[in-house]
Design a protein around this motif. Structure first.
Motif, mmCIF file in Angstrom:
data_model
loop_
_atom_site.group_PDB
_atom_site.id
_atom_site.type_symbol
_atom_site.label_atom_id
_atom_site.label_comp_id
_atom_site.label_asym_id
_atom_site.label_seq_id
_atom_site.Cartn_x
_atom_site.Cartn_y
_atom_site.Cartn_z
ATOM 1 N N GLN A 59 -2.530 9.859 -14.502
ATOM 2 C CA GLN A 59 -2.311 8.451 -14.181
ATOM 3 C C GLN A 59 -2.883 8.189 -12.792
ATOM 4 O O GLN A 59 -2.265 8.571 -11.795
ATOM 5 N N PRO A 60 -4.055 7.583 -12.711
ATOM 6 C CA PRO A 60 -4.669 7.337 -11.403
ATOM 7 C C PRO A 60 -3.752 6.529 -10.493
ATOM 8 O O PRO A 60 -3.035 5.648 -10.948
ATOM 9 N N ALA A 61 -3.756 6.866 -9.215
ATOM 10 C CA ALA A 61 -2.960 6.149 -8.224
ATOM 11 C C ALA A 61 -3.677 6.184 -6.887
ATOM 12 O O ALA A 61 -4.542 7.025 -6.654
ATOM 13 N N ILE A 62 -3.331 5.264 -6.023
ATOM 14 C CA ILE A 62 -3.974 5.171 -4.714
ATOM 15 C C ILE A 62 -3.474 6.277 -3.798
ATOM 16 O O ILE A 62 -2.313 6.671 -3.845
ATOM 17 N N ASN A 63 -4.373 6.780 -2.950
ATOM 18 C CA ASN A 63 -4.030 7.714 -1.874
ATOM 19 C C ASN A 63 -3.532 9.075 -2.353
ATOM 20 O O ASN A 63 -2.689 9.687 -1.710
ATOM 21 N N ALA A 157 -4.052 18.930 -16.305
ATOM 22 C CA ALA A 157 -4.157 17.792 -15.385
ATOM 23 C C ALA A 157 -2.841 17.607 -14.637
ATOM 24 O O ALA A 157 -1.765 17.946 -15.138
ATOM 25 N N PHE A 158 -2.941 17.071 -13.421
ATOM 26 C CA PHE A 158 -1.740 16.660 -12.706
ATOM 27 C C PHE A 158 -1.234 15.360 -13.318
ATOM 28 O O PHE A 158 -2.019 14.534 -13.786
ATOM 29 N N GLU A 159 0.086 15.186 -13.301
ATOM 30 C CA GLU A 159 0.688 14.005 -13.918
ATOM 31 C C GLU A 159 1.708 13.392 -12.970
ATOM 32 O O GLU A 159 2.532 14.092 -12.378
ATOM 33 N N ILE A 160 1.642 12.074 -12.813
ATOM 34 C CA ILE A 160 2.614 11.356 -11.986
ATOM 35 C C ILE A 160 3.821 11.001 -12.845
ATOM 36 O O ILE A 160 3.720 10.230 -13.796
ATOM 37 N N ASN A 161 4.970 11.604 -12.506
ATOM 38 C CA ASN A 161 6.189 11.368 -13.285
ATOM 39 C C ASN A 161 6.976 10.163 -12.806
ATOM 40 O O ASN A 161 7.823 9.636 -13.526
ATOM 41 N N GLY A 162 6.733 9.752 -11.577
ATOM 42 C CA GLY A 162 7.473 8.628 -11.015
ATOM 43 C C GLY A 162 7.178 8.495 -9.537
ATOM 44 O O GLY A 162 6.318 9.185 -8.994
ATOM 45 N N PHE A 163 7.919 7.605 -8.883
ATOM 46 C CA PHE A 163 7.698 7.323 -7.471
ATOM 47 C C PHE A 163 9.016 7.410 -6.717
ATOM 48 O O PHE A 163 10.090 7.238 -7.297
ATOM 49 N N THR A 164 8.916 7.688 -5.444
ATOM 50 C CA THR A 164 10.074 7.650 -4.565
ATOM 51 C C THR A 164 9.834 6.549 -3.544
ATOM 52 O O THR A 164 8.851 6.586 -2.811
ATOM 53 N N ALA A 165 10.724 5.548 -3.520
ATOM 54 C CA ALA A 165 10.595 4.425 -2.587
ATOM 55 C C ALA A 165 11.763 4.451 -1.609
ATOM 56 O O ALA A 165 12.899 4.795 -1.963
ATOM 57 N N THR A 166 11.480 4.098 -0.368
ATOM 58 C CA THR A 166 12.523 4.051 0.656
ATOM 59 C C THR A 166 12.592 2.655 1.252
ATOM 60 O O THR A 166 11.615 1.899 1.225
ATOM 61 N N GLY A 167 13.752 2.306 1.801
ATOM 62 C CA GLY A 167 13.912 1.003 2.432
ATOM 63 C C GLY A 167 15.182 0.966 3.269
ATOM 64 O O GLY A 167 15.897 1.958 3.379
ATOM 65 N N ARG A 168 15.432 -0.181 3.877
ATOM 66 C CA ARG A 168 16.635 -0.366 4.692
ATOM 67 C C ARG A 168 17.270 -1.718 4.394
ATOM 68 O O ARG A 168 16.581 -2.696 4.073
ATOM 69 N N VAL A 169 18.588 -1.760 4.548
ATOM 70 C CA VAL A 169 19.328 -3.021 4.515
ATOM 71 C C VAL A 169 19.804 -3.287 5.936
ATOM 72 O O VAL A 169 20.474 -2.433 6.546
ATOM 73 N N VAL A 170 19.428 -4.436 6.498
ATOM 74 C CA VAL A 170 19.793 -4.786 7.876
ATOM 75 C C VAL A 170 20.599 -6.084 7.887
ATOM 76 O O VAL A 170 20.627 -6.833 6.903
ATOM 77 N N LEU A 171 21.251 -6.343 9.030
ATOM 78 C CA LEU A 171 22.103 -7.529 9.135
ATOM 79 C C LEU A 171 21.306 -8.815 8.981
ATOM 80 O O LEU A 171 21.717 -9.744 8.287
ATOM 81 N N SER A 172 20.147 -8.886 9.647
ATOM 82 C CA SER A 172 19.333 -10.100 9.566
ATOM 83 C C SER A 172 17.926 -9.784 10.054
ATOM 84 O O SER A 172 17.658 -8.682 10.554
ATOM 85 N N GLN A 173 17.058 -10.769 9.948
ATOM 86 C CA GLN A 173 15.690 -10.601 10.448
ATOM 87 C C GLN A 173 15.697 -10.371 11.962
ATOM 88 O O GLN A 173 14.865 -9.652 12.496
ATOM 89 N N GLN A 174 16.650 -10.992 12.642
ATOM 90 C CA GLN A 174 16.732 -10.860 14.088
ATOM 91 C C GLN A 174 17.489 -9.593 14.496
ATOM 92 O O GLN A 174 17.102 -8.872 15.407
ATOM 93 N N ASN A 175 18.593 -9.335 13.822
ATOM 94 C CA ASN A 175 19.429 -8.166 14.136
ATOM 95 C C ASN A 175 19.110 -7.063 13.131
ATOM 96 O O ASN A 175 19.503 -7.135 11.977
ATOM 97 N N LYS A 203 14.590 7.405 -6.197
ATOM 98 C CA LYS A 203 13.776 8.511 -6.685
ATOM 99 C C LYS A 203 13.396 8.334 -8.149
ATOM 100 O O LYS A 203 14.130 7.725 -8.925
ATOM 101 N N ASN A 204 12.231 8.902 -8.497
ATOM 102 C CA ASN A 204 11.744 8.928 -9.884
ATOM 103 C C ASN A 204 11.703 7.544 -10.529
ATOM 104 O O ASN A 204 12.159 7.347 -11.664
ATOM 105 N N ILE A 205 11.161 6.592 -9.794
ATOM 106 C CA ILE A 205 10.975 5.247 -10.332
ATOM 107 C C ILE A 205 9.664 5.210 -11.104
ATOM 108 O O ILE A 205 8.615 5.604 -10.598
ATOM 109 N N LYS A 206 9.729 4.738 -12.336
ATOM 110 C CA LYS A 206 8.525 4.655 -13.148
ATOM 111 C C LYS A 206 7.692 3.447 -12.715
ATOM 112 O O LYS A 206 8.179 2.509 -12.115
ATOM 113 N N GLU A 207 6.404 3.505 -13.053
ATOM 114 C CA GLU A 207 5.503 2.420 -12.707
ATOM 115 C C GLU A 207 5.927 1.122 -13.396
ATOM 116 O O GLU A 207 6.290 1.134 -14.578
#
Length: 213
Positions: A59-63, A157-175, A203-207
């Protein structure tokens, strides 16, 4: 066995030249003078330096890049690209292979990749992802390959089984202070809870297209 013969050849001066559409050479031609009787070129008059190794990602992917490692104790001459990724390369390598990679290459938009000008021998190929906000979960973790006396195309062949995404929850755009203990849902399903600094890992999020709440 690599032998060749021109016959009959009349006495005179000649240049013997070797060529191939994809092989790589260190010596492509040799001058020889034929007098009387049969003439034999000296050893190593025409020399192949290496071959190409071809592989793919299902499954072609960027980078997505690929690193190749030499088997320990294997004295192989190579002229593949030495331009490695920037920064420290953190890979868990089999004890049978050198810790330092020989070469680096990137897969194209179709998921195909190649290593050029590899000498005969055994090698280990590992996927490499420039980690940012998204990581790829790829299997297998590595593929072993052997170059013999021709270009080699990997059947595995190598195979992409899924993706790992990270993020944050913050109080506000300012704080930007993180919110601890927030529940993270994707399309209504709970998949994570934020840590003390508000960060979370999926973790392991499918496309596909998702709604994160």
């Amino acid at each position: 066995s690599g032998t060749f013969t021109f016959s009959p050849i009349i006495p005179g001066s000649y240049v013997v030249e070797a060529s191939h559409a994809t092989w790589h050479f260190t010596k492509t031609e040799h001058s020889v003078t034929v007098t009387t009787g049969n003439t034999k070129l000296p050893e190593n008059s025409l020399l192949v330096s290496g071959f190409n190794l071809y592989g793919s990602i299902s499954q072609p992917a960027i980078n997505i890049g690929l690193l190749i490692y030499n088997r320990k104790g294997q004295n192989t001459f190579h002229k593949c690209s030495d331009k490695l990724p920037k920064g420290e390369i953190m890979q868990t390598i089999s004890k049978d292979y050198d810790n330092q990679p020989l070469c680096f290459t990137n897969a194209d938009n179709n998921g195909d990749y190649s290593f050029q000008n590899l000498a005969t021998g055994r090698y280990l190929i590992m996927p490499f992802v420039d980690k940012s906000s998204v990581e790829f979960n790829i299997s297998p973790s590595s593929i072993e390959a052997e170059i013999k006396a021709d270009n080699e195309k990997l059947s595995e062949a190598f195979e992409i089984n899924g993706f790992t995404a990270t993020g944050r929850v913050v109080l506000s755009q300012q704080n930007k202070k993180g919110v601890s203990g927030a529940t993270i849902k994707i399309d209504g399903k709970v998949l994570a809870t934020t840590s003390s600094d508000g960060s979370f890992i999926l973790k392991n999020i499918k496309e596909g297209l998702y709604t994160i709440k």
